[in-house]
Design a protein around this motif. Structure first.
Motif, PDB file in Angstrom:
ATOM      1  N   PHE A 163       3.162  -2.362   9.870  1.00 19.76           N
ATOM      2  CA  PHE A 163       4.072  -2.548   8.750  1.00 19.76           C
ATOM      3  C   PHE A 163       5.483  -2.181   9.212  1.00 19.76           C
ATOM      4  N   VAL A 164       6.319  -3.208   9.390  1.00 20.49           N
ATOM      5  CA  VAL A 164       7.699  -2.971   9.806  1.00 20.49           C
ATOM      6  C   VAL A 164       8.476  -2.464   8.592  1.00 20.49           C
ATOM      7  N   ASP A 165       9.261  -1.424   8.793  1.00 18.89           N
ATOM      8  CA  ASP A 165      10.063  -0.848   7.712  1.00 18.89           C
ATOM      9  C   ASP A 165      11.310  -1.727   7.515  1.00 18.89           C
ATOM     10  N   ALA A 166      11.254  -2.609   6.530  1.00 19.78           N
ATOM     11  CA  ALA A 166      12.321  -3.604   6.347  1.00 19.78           C
ATOM     12  C   ALA A 166      13.606  -2.973   5.844  1.00 19.78           C
ATOM     13  N   ARG A 167      13.480  -1.890   5.114  1.00 23.56           N
ATOM     14  CA  ARG A 167      14.663  -1.189   4.605  1.00 23.56           C
ATOM     15  C   ARG A 167      15.503  -0.651   5.767  1.00 23.56           C
ATOM     16  N   ALA A 168      14.818  -0.100   6.771  1.00 24.00           N
ATOM     17  CA  ALA A 168      15.529   0.440   7.929  1.00 24.00           C
ATOM     18  C   ALA A 168      15.964  -0.688   8.873  1.00 24.00           C
ATOM     19  N   PHE A 169      15.148  -1.724   9.007  1.00 18.98           N
ATOM     20  CA  PHE A 169      15.463  -2.869   9.879  1.00 18.98           C
ATOM     21  C   PHE A 169      16.718  -3.556   9.349  1.00 18.98           C
ATOM     22  N   LEU A 170      16.755  -3.804   8.047  1.00 19.13           N
ATOM     23  CA  LEU A 170      17.897  -4.475   7.419  1.00 19.13           C
ATOM     24  C   LEU A 170      18.657  -3.458   6.570  1.00 19.13           C
ATOM     25  N   ASP A 171      19.219  -2.451   7.239  1.00 19.49           N
ATOM     26  CA  ASP A 171      19.829  -1.366   6.469  1.00 19.49           C
ATOM     27  C   ASP A 171      21.138  -1.771   5.801  1.00 19.49           C
ATOM     28  N   HIS A 172      21.571  -3.017   6.006  1.00 17.58           N
ATOM     29  CA  HIS A 172      22.770  -3.502   5.307  1.00 17.58           C
ATOM     30  C   HIS A 172      22.403  -4.157   3.964  1.00 17.58           C
ATOM     31  N   LEU A 173      21.091  -4.264   3.663  1.00 18.83           N
ATOM     32  CA  LEU A 173      20.687  -4.937   2.416  1.00 18.83           C
ATOM     33  C   LEU A 173      20.099  -3.940   1.414  1.00 18.83           C
ATOM     34  N   ASN A 174      20.475  -4.082   0.143  1.00 24.79           N
ATOM     35  CA  ASN A 174      19.864  -3.276  -0.917  1.00 24.79           C
ATOM     36  C   ASN A 174      18.489  -3.826  -1.254  1.00 24.79           C
ATOM     37  N   GLN A 175      17.658  -2.977  -1.874  1.00 28.12           N
ATOM     38  CA  GLN A 175      16.301  -3.427  -2.203  1.00 28.12           C
ATOM     39  C   GLN A 175      16.323  -4.594  -3.207  1.00 28.12           C
ATOM     40  N   ASN A 176      17.381  -4.686  -4.000  1.00 31.53           N
ATOM     41  CA  ASN A 176      17.418  -5.772  -4.997  1.00 31.53           C
ATOM     42  C   ASN A 176      17.799  -7.139  -4.433  1.00 31.53           C
TER      43      ASN A 176
END
Ligand SMILES: *Cc1c(COP(=O)(O)O)cnc(C)c1O
Length: 468
Positions: free
Chosen positions: A350-363
Motif C-alpha cells: 500500500f503506497v502512501d499516496a498522501r506522502a507521495f503526492l504531498d502537494h495535493l489535499n485529500q479532497n
C-alpha cells in the motif's frame, strides 16, 4: 541447496501462459482518460501488469483444473459440495458450511440474519462490502482496531489486532445485547493486509463471549494471517499452517469467506456457522438469494476447485513464496524511499499516496490520482484505497476522511514472477521523480453506493502528468 535463500524461486512450473497487454504511451493516456481516471473502468486487455486486486485473479493449479472436470452438476447433493464441506470442516473446524457465489453473498446472509436496526458491529477496520451489508440492515459499524493501524509508519508485528479497550468501551456504552457479533478480519485488508495474533484473537473471544457476543471471522485471507503467526508469534514456529488456521477459528462462532482470495479460485465463497438454529435460517435464506444450500450460486466444479485450492493454499512453500513476493516488491520500493504502509502486508503493498503526492489535499483525491498516473506511466493497474473507497457517512452524507490514503498494489496469487515485480518497482520509482507534476482530480459522476467501483473523474490541471 537448502531453503535459506532470502527469496526462494516461485514454487511452481508454468504449463500454460497468457499474453499481457501492451498499450503504448498514447494508448495508455487515452485509456485512462476514457475510463474517467478510475482504474476499475479500464479494460483488462489494456493493462500490462494487473495489480488491481487479488480477488478471483488467482492462477489455478493442474490439480484444480482436473477438479473442474470432476464437477458433479446435479441440482442437489453434488459430491463436490460434500468434498468442500469436509475440507472446510477439517481445516476451519466449523460445524456448518453454506456455499455462496462469493464473499459478499455470505456477508449478506450473516448480516440479514443477525443485525437489527440500531445494533452495533465492531470490527478491526471496515471493509467496503462488509460494512455495506451491516449498514444495509440498520447496523452501525464501529472501528475497534488498534491505533497503530491508522498510522502508515507505525511498526507493529500484528497491526490488525483489536484494541480490547475500544471493544470494552463499546460494550459499556451500548450493552452486549446490541452487539450481535464482532467481525474479526484476518488479515485486515484496508490496514495494509496486516495480521491479527492468536493471543489477540483469544482475548477478544473471551471478552465477547462473556457478554454473549458472537465472534465471526472475515476469513478471506486467513492463510496469509496464519503465515504471519507462524513467523512472528512465539510458540507457533513449529506448527503447520493448517494447525494455526484451525486454532485461530477454534475461538470463533463462524466466518464469512471469499474463496476468490485464499481458496485460490476465480469465483466462490462460503459462510460457516456453529449455531444450529442460525444455520437453519441461513439455509432458508440461501435458497432465496443464491440457490440450494448444497451449491449456493456455484457450479459443482467451482466448489471442487475451492476445496482443492484451500488445501494447496495451506502448503508452506506456496504461502511462504506468496508473502515473500509481496515483501520483495516492498523492499525494492522502500530502498528507493517510496512512502508506504509498513510492515508489508500479506497480499499487497500500500503506497502512501498522501506522502507521495504531498502537494495535493485529500479532497482532490491523491490516491485516485496516483493510481491513474501509475497506469498512464507504466500500464500497471492498481487501485485507490482512500477517501473514494471510504465513501460517505450514511446519516450525515459527509465524506469519511480516512487517515490512510493509499494506492494498493495487489499481487494476484501464482500469476506473476519476481521479474514482474522488478518492472513495477522501477516504474513507480521513476514516477516518484515526477510526482509534483501529477494533477489532482474532481468528480464527474459520483455513484451513491460503493462509489469507487464506477465513479468517474476529470483532472484539475490540463494533464494528469504534466509534460509526460
Ligand atoms: C474481497 C473481500 C470480501 C468480499 O468478498 P467477495 O468475494 O469480493 O464478495 C470481504 N472481505 C474482505 C476482507 C475482502 O477482501
Amino acid at each position: 541447496m537448502d531453503e535459506k535463500m532470502k527469496f526462494m524461486p516461485e514454487p511452481f512450473k508454468i504449463k500454460m501462459v497468457e499474453k499481457m497487454g501492451s498499450l503504448d504511451k498514447e494508448g495508455r493516456k487515452m485509456a485512462i482518460k476514457e475510463a474517467g481516471y478510475n482504474t476499475f473502468l479500464t479494460n483488462s486487455e489494456d493493462c500490462y501488469i494487473d495489480l488491481l486486486t487479488d480477488s478471483g485473479t488467482n492462477a489455478m493449479s493442474d490439480r484444480q483444473w482436473a477438479g473442474l472436470m470432476m464437477g458433479d452438476e446435479a441440482y442437489a447433493g453434488s459430491r463436490n459440495f460434500f468434498h468442500l464441506q469436509s475440507v472446510v470442516r477439517e481445516y476451519f473446524g466449523f460445524k456448518h458450511v453454506v456455499p455462496t457465489h462469493q464473499g459478499r453473498g455470505a456477508e449478506n446472509i450473516l448480516s440479514t440474519l443477525t443485525i437489527k436496526p440500531g445494533d452495533y458491529i465492531p470490527g478491526n477496520m471496515y471493509f467496503t462490502t462488509t460494512r455495506f451489508h451491516q449498514e444495509r440492515n440498520g447496523g452501525v459499524f464501529r472501528d475497534v482496531i488498534i491505533d497503530e493501524a491508522h498510522d502508515p509508519a507505525a511498526i507493529h508485528p500484528f497491526k490488525g489486532n483489536i484494541d480490547l479497550n475500544k471493544f470494552q468501551t463499546l460494550i459499556d456504552e451500548v450493552g452486549g445485547k446490541k452487539i450481535p457479533y464482532i467481525c474479526v478480519a484476518v488479515t485486515v485488508n484496508l490496514a495494509g493486509g496486516q495480521p491479527v495474533s492468536i493471543g489477540n484473537i483469544k482475548a477478544v473471544s473471551e471478552l465477547a463471549h462473556k457478554h454473549g457476543i458472537k465472534v465471526m471471522f472475515d476469513a478471506t485471507r486467513c492463510v496469509e494471517n496464519a503465515y504471519f503467526i507462524k513467523t512472528r508469534e512465539k510458540g507457533y514456529e513449529d506448527k503447520t499452517i493448517k494447525e494455526i488456521v484451525h486454532e485461530m477459528f477454534s475461538y470463533g462462532d463462524g466466518c464469512t469467506m471469499s474463496g476468490k482470495k485464499d481458496c485460490l479460485t476465480n469465483i466462490g465463497g462460503f459462510l460457516c456457522i456453529n449455531d444450529d438454529e442460525l444455520y437453519t435460517k441461513a439455509t432458508g435464506m440461501v435458497v432465496q438469494f443464491e440457490g440450494m444450500p448444497s451449491y449456493g450460486g456455484l457450479a459443482g466444479r467451482d466448489m471442487e476447485a475451492m476445496a482443492i485450492g484451500l488445501t494447496e493454499s495451506c502448503e508452506f512453500p506456496y504461502i511462504s513464496h506468496r508473502v515473500n513476493q509481496v515483501r520483495y516488491l516492498g523492499e525494492k520500493l522502500d530502498a528507493a524511499g517510496i512512502p508506504m504502509i509498513k510492515p508489508y502486508g500479506g497480499h499487497a503493498i500500500f503506497v502512501d499516496a498522501r506522502a507521495f503526492l504531498d502537494h495535493l489535499n485529500q479532497n482532490v483525491f491523491p490516491a485516485q490520482a496516483l493510481a491513474s498516473a501509475i497506469f498512464e506511466f507504466s500500464g500497471v493497474r492498481a487501485m485507490e484505497r482512500g477517501i473514494i473507497s471510504a465513501g460517505r457517512d450514511i446519516v450525515t452524507g459527509e465524506d469519511h476522511y480516512p487517515k490512510l490514503e493509499t494506492v494498493r498494489l495487489t499481487i494476484p496469487r501464482r500469476v506473476y514472477t519476481y521479474a514482474h515485480m522488478d518492472y513495477v518497482a522501477e516504474a513507480i520509482i521513476e514516477l516518484y521523480k515526477k510526482r509534483r507534476d501529477i494533477s489532482g482530480l474532481r468528480w464527474v459522476y459520483e455513484p451513491k453506493v460503493l462509489r469507487f467501483f464506477t465513479g468517474r473523474f476529470e483532472t484539475i490541471n490540463e494533464e494528469l502528468i504534466k509534460g509526460y
